[in-house]
Scaffold this motif. Structure first.
Motif, PDB file in Angstrom:
ATOM      1  N   TYR A 199       0.852  -1.186   0.000  1.00 19.84           N
ATOM      2  CA  TYR A 199       0.000   0.000   0.000  1.00 19.84           C
ATOM      3  C   TYR A 199       0.886   1.233   0.000  1.00 19.84           C
ATOM      4  O   TYR A 199       2.105   1.156   0.211  1.00 19.84           O
ATOM      5  CB  TYR A 199      -0.948  -0.011   1.209  1.00 19.84           C
ATOM      6  N   LEU A 200       0.271   2.382  -0.243  1.00 22.82           N
ATOM      7  CA  LEU A 200       0.991   3.646  -0.367  1.00 22.82           C
ATOM      8  C   LEU A 200       0.751   4.489   0.876  1.00 22.82           C
ATOM      9  O   LEU A 200      -0.397   4.696   1.293  1.00 22.82           O
ATOM     10  CB  LEU A 200       0.539   4.394  -1.613  1.00 22.82           C
ATOM     11  N   LYS A 201       1.831   4.983   1.446  1.00 25.49           N
ATOM     12  CA  LYS A 201       1.776   5.772   2.671  1.00 25.49           C
ATOM     13  C   LYS A 201       2.394   7.141   2.406  1.00 25.49           C
ATOM     14  O   LYS A 201       3.581   7.243   2.058  1.00 25.49           O
ATOM     15  CB  LYS A 201       2.538   5.062   3.789  1.00 25.49           C
ATOM     16  N   PRO A 202       1.629   8.245   2.547  1.00 28.43           N
ATOM     17  CA  PRO A 202       2.206   9.589   2.359  1.00 28.43           C
ATOM     18  C   PRO A 202       2.897  10.085   3.632  1.00 28.43           C
ATOM     19  O   PRO A 202       2.411   9.873   4.751  1.00 28.43           O
ATOM     20  CB  PRO A 202       0.982  10.443   2.020  1.00 28.43           C
ATOM     21  N   TYR A 203       4.031  10.742   3.433  1.00 28.24           N
ATOM     22  CA  TYR A 203       4.783  11.343   4.532  1.00 28.24           C
ATOM     23  C   TYR A 203       4.935  12.837   4.260  1.00 28.24           C
ATOM     24  O   TYR A 203       5.277  13.245   3.142  1.00 28.24           O
ATOM     25  CB  TYR A 203       6.179  10.715   4.657  1.00 28.24           C
ATOM     26  N   ARG A 204       4.694  13.623   5.289  1.00 26.46           N
ATOM     27  CA  ARG A 204       4.823  15.068   5.166  1.00 26.46           C
ATOM     28  C   ARG A 204       6.290  15.458   5.031  1.00 26.46           C
ATOM     29  O   ARG A 204       7.155  14.933   5.760  1.00 26.46           O
ATOM     30  CB  ARG A 204       4.229  15.751   6.401  1.00 26.46           C
ATOM     31  N   VAL A 205       6.590  16.354   4.126  1.00 21.26           N
ATOM     32  CA  VAL A 205       7.958  16.800   3.887  1.00 21.26           C
ATOM     33  C   VAL A 205       8.247  17.991   4.796  1.00 21.26           C
ATOM     34  O   VAL A 205       7.522  18.991   4.784  1.00 21.26           O
ATOM     35  CB  VAL A 205       8.158  17.184   2.412  1.00 21.26           C
ATOM     36  N   SER A 354      -9.178  -0.095   7.364  1.00 17.67           N
ATOM     37  CA  SER A 354      -7.994   0.775   7.439  1.00 17.67           C
ATOM     38  C   SER A 354      -7.338   0.928   6.072  1.00 17.67           C
ATOM     39  O   SER A 354      -6.830   2.010   5.738  1.00 17.67           O
ATOM     40  CB  SER A 354      -6.998   0.212   8.455  1.00 17.67           C
ATOM     41  N   VAL A 355      -7.362  -0.139   5.267  1.00 17.51           N
ATOM     42  CA  VAL A 355      -6.844  -0.026   3.892  1.00 17.51           C
ATOM     43  C   VAL A 355      -7.668   0.983   3.098  1.00 17.51           C
ATOM     44  O   VAL A 355      -7.131   1.826   2.363  1.00 17.51           O
ATOM     45  CB  VAL A 355      -6.836  -1.411   3.219  1.00 17.51           C
ATOM     46  N   SER A 356      -8.984   0.893   3.249  1.00 16.31           N
ATOM     47  CA  SER A 356      -9.854   1.844   2.552  1.00 16.31           C
ATOM     48  C   SER A 356      -9.608   3.280   3.027  1.00 16.31           C
ATOM     49  O   SER A 356      -9.579   4.220   2.218  1.00 16.31           O
ATOM     50  CB  SER A 356     -11.314   1.451   2.778  1.00 16.31           C
ATOM     51  N   ASP A 357      -9.404   3.450   4.338  1.00 18.98           N
ATOM     52  CA  ASP A 357      -9.138   4.800   4.849  1.00 18.98           C
ATOM     53  C   ASP A 357      -7.815   5.358   4.325  1.00 18.98           C
ATOM     54  O   ASP A 357      -7.710   6.555   4.023  1.00 18.98           O
ATOM     55  CB  ASP A 357      -9.116   4.780   6.375  1.00 18.98           C
ATOM     56  N   SER A 358      -6.812   4.510   4.221  1.00 14.69           N
ATOM     57  CA  SER A 358      -5.536   4.984   3.671  1.00 14.69           C
ATOM     58  C   SER A 358      -5.679   5.398   2.212  1.00 14.69           C
ATOM     59  O   SER A 358      -5.061   6.387   1.778  1.00 14.69           O
ATOM     60  CB  SER A 358      -4.468   3.896   3.815  1.00 14.69           C
ATOM     61  N   TRP A 359      -6.508   4.670   1.455  1.00 10.20           N
ATOM     62  CA  TRP A 359      -6.757   5.057   0.069  1.00 10.20           C
ATOM     63  C   TRP A 359      -7.481   6.402   0.009  1.00 10.20           C
ATOM     64  O   TRP A 359      -7.168   7.251  -0.842  1.00 10.20           O
ATOM     65  CB  TRP A 359      -7.588   3.991  -0.647  1.00 10.20           C
ATOM     66  N   ASN A 360      -8.452   6.605   0.884  1.00  8.90           N
ATOM     67  CA  ASN A 360      -9.174   7.885   0.879  1.00  8.90           C
ATOM     68  C   ASN A 360      -8.230   9.046   1.204  1.00  8.90           C
ATOM     69  O   ASN A 360      -8.333  10.125   0.591  1.00  8.90           O
ATOM     70  CB  ASN A 360     -10.305   7.837   1.907  1.00  8.90           C
ATOM     71  N   CYS A 361      -7.335   8.835   2.150  1.00  8.44           N
ATOM     72  CA  CYS A 361      -6.365   9.882   2.482  1.00  8.44           C
ATOM     73  C   CYS A 361      -5.467  10.189   1.292  1.00  8.44           C
ATOM     74  O   CYS A 361      -5.205  11.359   0.969  1.00  8.44           O
ATOM     75  CB  CYS A 361      -5.546   9.453   3.694  1.00  8.44           C
ATOM     76  N   LEU A 362      -4.991   9.141   0.618  1.00  8.64           N
ATOM     77  CA  LEU A 362      -4.117   9.348  -0.538  1.00  8.64           C
ATOM     78  C   LEU A 362      -4.860  10.039  -1.673  1.00  8.64           C
ATOM     79  O   LEU A 362      -4.301  10.908  -2.367  1.00  8.64           O
ATOM     80  CB  LEU A 362      -3.553   8.007  -1.006  1.00  8.64           C
ATOM     81  N   ILE A 363      -6.130   9.695  -1.893  1.00  3.73           N
ATOM     82  CA  ILE A 363      -6.906  10.324  -2.967  1.00  3.73           C
ATOM     83  C   ILE A 363      -7.110  11.802  -2.684  1.00  3.73           C
ATOM     84  O   ILE A 363      -7.041  12.647  -3.591  1.00  3.73           O
ATOM     85  CB  ILE A 363      -8.246   9.585  -3.154  1.00  3.73           C
ATOM     86  N   ASP A 364      -7.354  12.150  -1.422  1.00  6.45           N
ATOM     87  CA  ASP A 364      -7.513  13.566  -1.079  1.00  6.45           C
ATOM     88  C   ASP A 364      -6.237  14.361  -1.370  1.00  6.45           C
ATOM     89  O   ASP A 364      -6.283  15.462  -1.935  1.00  6.45           O
ATOM     90  CB  ASP A 364      -7.896  13.709   0.393  1.00  6.45           C
ATOM     91  N   LEU A 365      -5.104  13.802  -0.984  1.00  8.41           N
ATOM     92  CA  LEU A 365      -3.842  14.494  -1.261  1.00  8.41           C
ATOM     93  C   LEU A 365      -3.565  14.564  -2.763  1.00  8.41           C
ATOM     94  O   LEU A 365      -3.045  15.567  -3.269  1.00  8.41           O
ATOM     95  CB  LEU A 365      -2.695  13.772  -0.546  1.00  8.41           C
TER      96      LEU A 365
END
Length: 780
Positions: A199-205, A354-365
């Motif tokens: 899965y894809l995890k975004p990290y703040r820069v 939780s997988v679905s929530d991580s996808w929603n977060c990534l789609i928003d970004l």
């Protein structure tokens, strides 16, 4: 509850619906001081507790879950951690209660103590391990549950998937996902299945994390965001991480021994033919053969807060209260096996949630990233420097869409595997019933919110670049056209200069320079005339759609402005202006604007290159046409004009009289033929005395055209007392009348100066003598 052996004093924190027990470790100097256990008691039947039905104002507030270990700094979260949650059997809990024990472990010794304590090993109906960045725990659990075995009969390659990181291709991780089939192990009396996915995890820069970002591996993409001033800026790094889950279900005892087959050997006995002497062979009694769920996770940052299921957050707190949620949702948890299955269903559903929530977060970004890119592109659509970024985004969205498809396939396969897993213990098939729909919804969001907007931006950039290139091509064509004209002009001059520069005896005496100009001017004039003739001769053979549109627009404007001179088909043919210059101008207008040369017949040439304004001469002709038409409007008499009729112009009346005479000739002949066969007086209409008197006064006298005498026919009403009659006329007289009318029309139209006397005589000659009956005046 009986405390574990070696534990010290128990601290109780009592509430109405649960009792919180803290078990500190034995020995103040023990290195496992961080190992603490939290046990909670939840009611198995809410109907036994009357306070549950009271209003919320009367119910005391329940204290939140406590975590004994405190993380003082971020570095303390980067050490591996294992959360163990035990759902205690019914017989080990108080009546009407369900006990849940939770423990955090950060070293291998604490993990081993779970199995060295006999009470801990036998009292759990379901055990959940959440392993975060703990390779030591993963290695221990893979052996404890015999997951690393290479025997195809009771094992899979799931252990190899857990221990290895993502494969990379050209510096980018290769995202995968997989589910493993359901395996029945009759020697251990268990059934297991498993799945793993990236899965894809975004990290703040952040600027202070420069070195940490360099140490991370598995970077997939970069996302933009808006800064404090609402300007697009580089804000997120997206990394690929892995989640793996092993599910083991204990089969109910059947009492039937494992049948022996000569071709199937017990994989847990020494001396088998397939055994590798260097391979670890676990003992059957040392394995964990109970209900269990093991979640393996690793984060790129090494922090336990950056995994899919973050430490001490929503999902872990929920798992520690699962009996409460099961009772609240009216699940049947009366038996231990049923409770284990229900808890497994909810935990697996939470993992996929939780997988679905991580996808929603990534789609928003990603949506914010696409918005930033749209703002930059719409400011300068023709800036091709944005094309590489668009291509990179398209490639990233393609990978993201492929990964969502992998997740959708994995969850659907896991539904079948889990039904098979619990087929002997439960008939319910509602495993992960909402997860496939969530994955399909995410796939649609990615397609609508990321893929299609990026494709639209690609089309916009390409079209803008094409428009800019087309404009540059037109400018280049114009420059080449000018250069060609310069070459065309100087080519004859160069030819003459070369001709006079030849070393021949004709020019041995060095003739004067005047001969150069004497030869150049005629040659240049001849070339221009030939070019003009050839060009216009070829142009007449074809007609471009642009040319037709230009002249149709011209004729439409002139017809609206000067309807007496123009029609939409071109200039009117029967216009005779006064004066020689007026006639010359009108004749030129007629010649230039012939329908065959402008909008009439002609072969359309869509590939014609006459995309300019049809040339300078064509523009000049159209300008002169508009100017001369405006000049001729006030001075040119019109052949047929309503204003001339109102003023009584003799020329117009003469033309009209000629037309009327011709019409009379055409209409009277068939009437004469039919009148011969009608009985006398049949068509006569009586007239009043006043009408007869007016007809006599209006009867022309002394007309130049007298009707010849003729005998009366049978159908004539002459001599009868009648009003309106149909009379028979002589054919020769009608023909002579038409001929004289045409001659008069031509004579009137050709004369330019007439005095008042000639006008009156022409008016008398143009009138037609109407036939008269006996004392009844002319026929009306």
């Amino acid at each position: 509850m009986t405390p574990a052996a070696g534990t010290g004093e128990a601290l109780f924190e009592t509430s109405h619906d649960r009792r919180h027990v803290t078990l500190p470790p034995a020995g103040a100097g023990d290195r496992n001081k961080s190992e603490k256990m939290e046990e909670h008691f939840y009611p198995s039947d809410r109907s036994r507790y009357p306070f549950a039905a009271k209003s919320w104002q009367q119910r005391p507030r329940s204290p939140g879950l406590k975590w004994h270990k405190q993380y003082e700094d971020p570095d303390s979260k980067k050490r591996g951690r294992v959360l163990v949650i035990d759902y205690i059997k019914k017989e080990r809990s108080k009546e009407g209660m369900r006990k849940v024990a939770a423990q955090e472990i950060d070293n291998i010794e604490g993990l081993r103590k779970i199995y060295t304590n006999p009470d801990r090993g036998s009292e759990a109906v379901l055990r959940v391990f959440h392993v975060q960045n703990a390779s030591w725990a993963a290695h221990f659990l893979l052996r404890k549950f015999n997951i690393s075995t290479r025997d195809d009969l009771v094992g899979t390659d799931f252990g190899y998937y857990v221990k290895n990181k993502q494969r990379e291709r050209r510096g980018k991780p290769l995202l995968t996902g997989k589910s493993w089939k359901t395996i029945h192990d009759p020697w251990r009396a268990i059934t297991n299945t498993s799945f793993g996915l990236d899965y894809l995890k975004p990290y703040r820069v952040r600027n202070q994390d420069t070195q940490a970002r360099r140490d991370r591996t598995g970077k997939m993409m970069e996302l933009s965001c808006y800064d404090e001033d609402d300007n697009p800026a580089y804000g997120w790094d997206v990394y690929a991480q892995r989640l793996s889950c092993y599910i083991q279900h204990k089969e109910p005892p059947s009492g039937v021994p494992v049948p022996g087959y000569p071709d199937i050997e017990n994989p847990y006995e020494n001396g088998t033919s397939k055994q590798d002497p260097h391979e670890y062979l676990p003992r059957l009694e040392s394995l964990d053969n109970g209900n269990a769920i093991i979640i393996f996770e690793n984060s790129c940052s090494g922090s336990i807060d950056d995994t899919m299921v973050a430490a001490r957050q929503q999902w872990e707190s929920r798992w520690r209260r699962l009996p409460f949620y099961l009772a609240y949702e009216s699940h049947d948890v009366a038996s231990d096996d049923q409770m284990a299955l229900e808890c497994m269903k909810m935990i697996l559903a939470d993992i996929w949630k939780s997988v679905s929530d991580s996808w929603n977060c990534l789609i928003d970004l990603s949506n914010t990233h696409v918005d930033c890119l749209q703002d930059r592109i719409y400011e300068q659509p023709a800036d091709e420097t944005r094309a590489p970024e668009l291509w990179t985004n398209s490639s990233n969205w393609l990978k993201v869409e492929r990964l969502v498809t992998i997740h959708t396939n994995v969850v659907k396969e896991m539904q079948d595997n889990l039904r098979e897993l619990a087929s002997e213990s439960s008939t319910d098939d509602n495993w992960l019933d909402k997860s496939p729909g969530d994955m399909e919804r995410i796939g649609n969001l990615i397609q609508e919110d990321l893929v299609k907007p990026t494709d639209s931006l690609n089309d916009l950039v390409y079209k803008s670049v094409e428009i800019r290139d087309s404009r540059h091509s037109l400018q280049l064509n114009t420059s080449m056209w000018r250069l060609s004209w310069i070459t065309f002009i100087f080519l004859p001059l160069t030819f003459i200069g070369t001709f006079f520069g030849m070393n021949v005896d004709t020019f041995s005496n060095d003739p004067s320079i005047k001969w150069y100009f004497a030869a150049t001017v005629p040659l240049m004039t001849t070339v221009l005339i030939l070019w003009y003739i050839i060009k216009h001769a070829l142009a007449r053979r074809r007609q471009s759609p642009y040319q037709r549109g230009v002249y149709e627009h011209l004729f439409h404007d002139l017809a609206d402005s000067y309807p007496t001179l123009w029609s939409r088909a071109g200039p009117r043919q029967f216009i005779r202006p006064q004066g020689m210059m007026g006639r010359l101008k009108w004749n030129l207008i007629l010649y230039w604007n012939q329908a065959g040369k402008t909008i009439g017949s002609g072969t359309l040439d869509p590939d014609s290159d006459d995309d300019d304004d049809l040339g300078a001469w064509a523009r000049c002709k159209r300008t002169l046409t508009r100017r001369w038409t405006s000049q001729l409007r006030g001075t040119a008499p019109v052949g047929v004009s309503s204003s001339a009729l109102e003023e009584g112009n003799a020329d117009d009346l003469g033309v009209i009289s000629g037309g009327v005479s011709g019409l009379t000739e055409l209409l009277a002949l068939p009437a004469t033929e039919h009148a011969e066969n009608l009985p006398g007086g049949m068509l006569s209409l009586p007239l009043s005395p006043g009408s007869q008197a007016r007809r006599q006064r209006a009867s022309p006298r002394g007309s130049s055209l007298e009707r010849p005498s003729r005998p009366t026919s049978k159908g004539s009403s002459m001599g009868r007392d009648s009003g309106v009659l149909i009379e028979e006329e002589a054919l020769n007289w009608l023909q002579e009348l038409g001929r004289r009318s045409h001659e008069f029309t031509e004579r009137v139209g050709g004369s330019e100066v007439r005095d008042s006397r000639s006008r009156s005589e022409s008016r008398r000659e143009s009138s037609i003598a109407m036939p008269s009956s006996n004392n009844e005046g002319p026929k009306e």
